[in-house]
Design a protein around this motif. Sequence first.
Motif, PDB file in Angstrom:
ATOM      1  N   TYR A 583       0.847  -1.196   0.000  1.00  0.00           N
ATOM      2  CA  TYR A 583       0.000   0.000   0.000  1.00  0.00           C
ATOM      3  C   TYR A 583       0.880   1.243   0.000  1.00  0.00           C
ATOM      4  O   TYR A 583       1.760   1.407   0.844  1.00  0.00           O
ATOM      5  CB  TYR A 583      -0.901  -0.021   1.228  1.00  0.00           C
ATOM      6  CG  TYR A 583      -1.674   1.256   1.475  1.00  0.00           C
ATOM      7  CD1 TYR A 583      -2.728   1.631   0.649  1.00  0.00           C
ATOM      8  CD2 TYR A 583      -1.346   2.090   2.547  1.00  0.00           C
ATOM      9  CE1 TYR A 583      -3.444   2.796   0.884  1.00  0.00           C
ATOM     10  CE2 TYR A 583      -2.053   3.243   2.791  1.00  0.00           C
ATOM     11  CZ  TYR A 583      -3.095   3.600   1.956  1.00  0.00           C
ATOM     12  OH  TYR A 583      -3.799   4.757   2.187  1.00  0.00           O
ATOM     13  N   LEU A 584       0.650   2.135  -0.960  1.00  0.00           N
ATOM     14  CA  LEU A 584       1.444   3.353  -1.091  1.00  0.00           C
ATOM     15  C   LEU A 584       0.731   4.590  -0.567  1.00  0.00           C
ATOM     16  O   LEU A 584       1.378   5.539  -0.125  1.00  0.00           O
ATOM     17  CB  LEU A 584       1.824   3.585  -2.566  1.00  0.00           C
ATOM     18  CG  LEU A 584       2.615   2.478  -3.254  1.00  0.00           C
ATOM     19  CD1 LEU A 584       2.924   2.886  -4.686  1.00  0.00           C
ATOM     20  CD2 LEU A 584       3.910   2.175  -2.497  1.00  0.00           C
ATOM     21  N   GLY A 585      -0.589   4.604  -0.637  1.00  0.00           N
ATOM     22  CA  GLY A 585      -1.337   5.772  -0.185  1.00  0.00           C
ATOM     23  C   GLY A 585      -2.705   5.806  -0.835  1.00  0.00           C
ATOM     24  O   GLY A 585      -3.087   4.918  -1.600  1.00  0.00           O
ATOM     25  N   THR A 586      -3.451   6.872  -0.527  1.00  0.00           N
ATOM     26  CA  THR A 586      -4.795   7.045  -1.052  1.00  0.00           C
ATOM     27  C   THR A 586      -4.877   8.352  -1.824  1.00  0.00           C
ATOM     28  O   THR A 586      -4.449   9.396  -1.328  1.00  0.00           O
ATOM     29  CB  THR A 586      -5.833   7.035   0.083  1.00  0.00           C
ATOM     30  OG1 THR A 586      -5.794   5.763   0.745  1.00  0.00           O
ATOM     31  CG2 THR A 586      -7.228   7.281  -0.442  1.00  0.00           C
ATOM     32  N   ALA A 587      -5.429   8.284  -3.026  1.00  0.00           N
ATOM     33  CA  ALA A 587      -5.612   9.473  -3.870  1.00  0.00           C
ATOM     34  C   ALA A 587      -7.075   9.884  -3.838  1.00  0.00           C
ATOM     35  O   ALA A 587      -7.974   9.036  -3.811  1.00  0.00           O
ATOM     36  CB  ALA A 587      -5.184   9.175  -5.308  1.00  0.00           C
ATOM     37  N   HIS A 588      -7.303  11.210  -3.870  1.00  0.00           N
ATOM     38  CA  HIS A 588      -8.666  11.739  -3.922  1.00  0.00           C
ATOM     39  C   HIS A 588      -8.919  12.504  -5.216  1.00  0.00           C
ATOM     40  O   HIS A 588      -9.976  13.114  -5.386  1.00  0.00           O
ATOM     41  CB  HIS A 588      -8.917  12.618  -2.703  1.00  0.00           C
ATOM     42  CG  HIS A 588      -8.919  11.843  -1.423  1.00  0.00           C
ATOM     43  ND1 HIS A 588      -7.752  11.552  -0.724  1.00  0.00           N
ATOM     44  CD2 HIS A 588      -9.920  11.253  -0.714  1.00  0.00           C
ATOM     45  CE1 HIS A 588      -8.044  10.842   0.349  1.00  0.00           C
ATOM     46  NE2 HIS A 588      -9.347  10.648   0.382  1.00  0.00           N
ATOM     47  N   VAL A 589      -7.952  12.483  -6.100  1.00  0.00           N
ATOM     48  CA  VAL A 589      -8.108  12.929  -7.481  1.00  0.00           C
ATOM     49  C   VAL A 589      -7.579  11.810  -8.361  1.00  0.00           C
ATOM     50  O   VAL A 589      -7.004  10.833  -7.866  1.00  0.00           O
ATOM     51  CB  VAL A 589      -7.343  14.246  -7.751  1.00  0.00           C
ATOM     52  CG1 VAL A 589      -7.958  15.395  -6.971  1.00  0.00           C
ATOM     53  CG2 VAL A 589      -5.858  14.098  -7.408  1.00  0.00           C
ATOM     54  N   GLU A 590      -7.751  11.938  -9.673  1.00  0.00           N
ATOM     55  CA  GLU A 590      -7.322  10.866 -10.585  1.00  0.00           C
ATOM     56  C   GLU A 590      -5.840  11.011 -10.916  1.00  0.00           C
ATOM     57  O   GLU A 590      -5.422  11.009 -12.080  1.00  0.00           O
ATOM     58  CB  GLU A 590      -8.174  10.874 -11.863  1.00  0.00           C
ATOM     59  CG  GLU A 590      -9.572  10.318 -11.685  1.00  0.00           C
ATOM     60  CD  GLU A 590     -10.464  11.248 -10.888  1.00  0.00           C
ATOM     61  OE1 GLU A 590     -10.455  12.469 -11.171  1.00  0.00           O
ATOM     62  OE2 GLU A 590     -11.145  10.765  -9.966  1.00  0.00           O
ATOM     63  N   ALA A 591      -5.024  11.151  -9.886  1.00  0.00           N
ATOM     64  CA  ALA A 591      -3.576  11.268 -10.056  1.00  0.00           C
ATOM     65  C   ALA A 591      -2.904  10.917  -8.736  1.00  0.00           C
ATOM     66  O   ALA A 591      -3.456  11.152  -7.656  1.00  0.00           O
ATOM     67  CB  ALA A 591      -3.189  12.681 -10.494  1.00  0.00           C
ATOM     68  N   PHE A 592      -1.692  10.348  -8.844  1.00  0.00           N
ATOM     69  CA  PHE A 592      -0.916  10.000  -7.655  1.00  0.00           C
ATOM     70  C   PHE A 592       0.555  10.035  -8.023  1.00  0.00           C
ATOM     71  O   PHE A 592       0.950   9.555  -9.087  1.00  0.00           O
ATOM     72  CB  PHE A 592      -1.294   8.607  -7.138  1.00  0.00           C
ATOM     73  CG  PHE A 592      -0.696   8.270  -5.795  1.00  0.00           C
ATOM     74  CD1 PHE A 592      -1.313   8.679  -4.633  1.00  0.00           C
ATOM     75  CD2 PHE A 592       0.489   7.549  -5.695  1.00  0.00           C
ATOM     76  CE1 PHE A 592      -0.780   8.371  -3.387  1.00  0.00           C
ATOM     77  CE2 PHE A 592       1.037   7.235  -4.460  1.00  0.00           C
ATOM     78  CZ  PHE A 592       0.401   7.651  -3.302  1.00  0.00           C
TER      79      PHE A 592
END
Length: 635
Positions: A583-592
């Motif tokens: 697990y790297l993280g959570t995105a709240h837009v369509e980009a990471f």
Amino acid sequence: MPSLPLKFDCLRRRNIVKHLKLVRNKLQNLLCFVKMSVSEPELQPPPPPPFDPTLPSLPISYPIKTLKDLESRSYFNSFHYPFNKASVPLKSVLPNRRRLLVCHDMAGGYLDDKWVQGGTNSEAYGIWHWYLMDVFVYFSHTLVTLPPPCWTNTAHRHGVKVLGTFITEWDEGRVACNELLSTKESAHMYAERLAELAVALGFDGWLENYPRDSAAVAGDRNFDVYMGIDVFGRNTYGGGQWNTNDALDVIKKGETSAAIFAPAWNYETHQLPNFQTSQNRWWGLVEKSWGIVQNYPKDLPFYTNFDQGRGYHFSVDGAEISKDPWYNLSCQGFQPLLEFVDNSTLDSIQTLVDFNKASYSGGGNVTFKGTLEENAFFTRRLFHGELLLGDLPVNFTYSVKSEGDSQLGLSLQFSSTMNKSMSILLASQEIYQFSSKFSQVITTRPHEKPGNSPGWVIQEASIAMNGYTLTEIYAVCYRSKPEFNKPRPAHNPVKYFAVLGHITIKNSEKKSGFPPSSSWIVEAQFIKWASVSQGSKTLSVKLIWKLKDGTDTVFPNYNIYAKKLAKQVVSDQDGSQEDVPKYLGTAHVEAFYVSDLSVPCETSSLKIIVQVCAADGTCQKLDDSPTFSIDVEGQ
């Protein structure tokens, strides 16, 4: 042959010479050390290069410091701009009543909250008493303060309006004002630039001056006038701090609105016994004075995992996927309206949002622990709602982990337009000992989901209450009945412990559906490899994704994983071995943005997985999620 005294004398002289040489060597070493300390100071690492917002790096939030940058619209050319867009829209408008504005002014701003994709400081400052406020202002002593999207996302989720600040201070500010107001055209242009930023980043406007402190000229707009309270107590009636509610009581009588400045006072001054407790106590005083101003649930689907946007681990569907501490306020779920109970109050069961115990989703839960007699039950308020039910039945789902015979249910309070009230208890078994306390008892259905961590039980029930409004949700603690002719154990018969992991409310016909992975386009940009040692590398890359048909996505967040494919020799034939997804993280837009991902030398390729999550809290299976593969060999 020399005489014996002469032999001893020669030996003594040699020992003296040897001792003097030893002393000389030590003095030389000491002199050398002193010279090095004085003439050769320790080398300091070079200062970091100046911040260049156009270069790829971990996404951050930052202010605009000059009118030149504001006029040029250079912010929109920043690498960080796409990551700073808030993803949760505001669904409500300011009501025509007295309001509470909260201005977050802490140590210059842009601290742990500047890391758009989240940070590692689980002890960073946060707010979770959103149900007590109407407007949130993010403040810093810079010209244009843009609220980090984490604040906008969680405030909007709870129905709270978010404002940035435009401020001119001191001599530099006088020069800026002269330029800004030099002509009508320039003033209009700068106003357009500010409005453009608010719309593009998804917050709700600006604070032009501090709220005025008098309603003398307000007329019928008295609720648009805000009386200011400094929580640090500077020039504030009552002295602020633990007496902030005294000023609120006075303002409330005057029928104007109130503005609270610097509510992080208890965090910055390290109030005892700890931040979590002092925060709940301080906002509890605000609640007693001002009252609750936000109600939820209001719409369907409604989902909460009680996450405060920080924690010491992270879970998805009951399975722990990370043991690392983290902080990301965008992940904050709807917060329960837990009334603060002082330790001196003798309450049979303590209720708290817990970060240490296992979570069903995210990093938090609501824990109930204490003592409870066999035929007794205990209730604790969770939510005040305004949810009008229609023709279709509504499904309630919640997860519980408990010890022994401890059981946990939900009490639902309803009202109708005919002033008729009803209370329904959702419980995992028939409760005869106190069923008369409720209008109806509905037995829930246990539901096991594959892959869940041991101990979590998901309870489900369906309710048809056409024309009724759900007004309150309570947690109900009780004990299960012992099996027939099976006495309870004699040891510790009254100990109680249960954990509530999440609550989901949605229409019965609404099915969660995710587009297949083949319907997504996932692309990589700004790929950067760096060699570390012994063939290992690090990877930095920006990932973006969208649906192939071009439709706008309606998913609130995406969990990002990296899966490493390692080369190995199996029976003299080339083969591969897949790593467990990290697990790297959570995105709240369509980009990471993946920054400095460690890639061992034996890795042949990487697969980045974008796990799509829906508004009802469900997440797509990893095997069905969109992916992007990156070849490691040859890089």
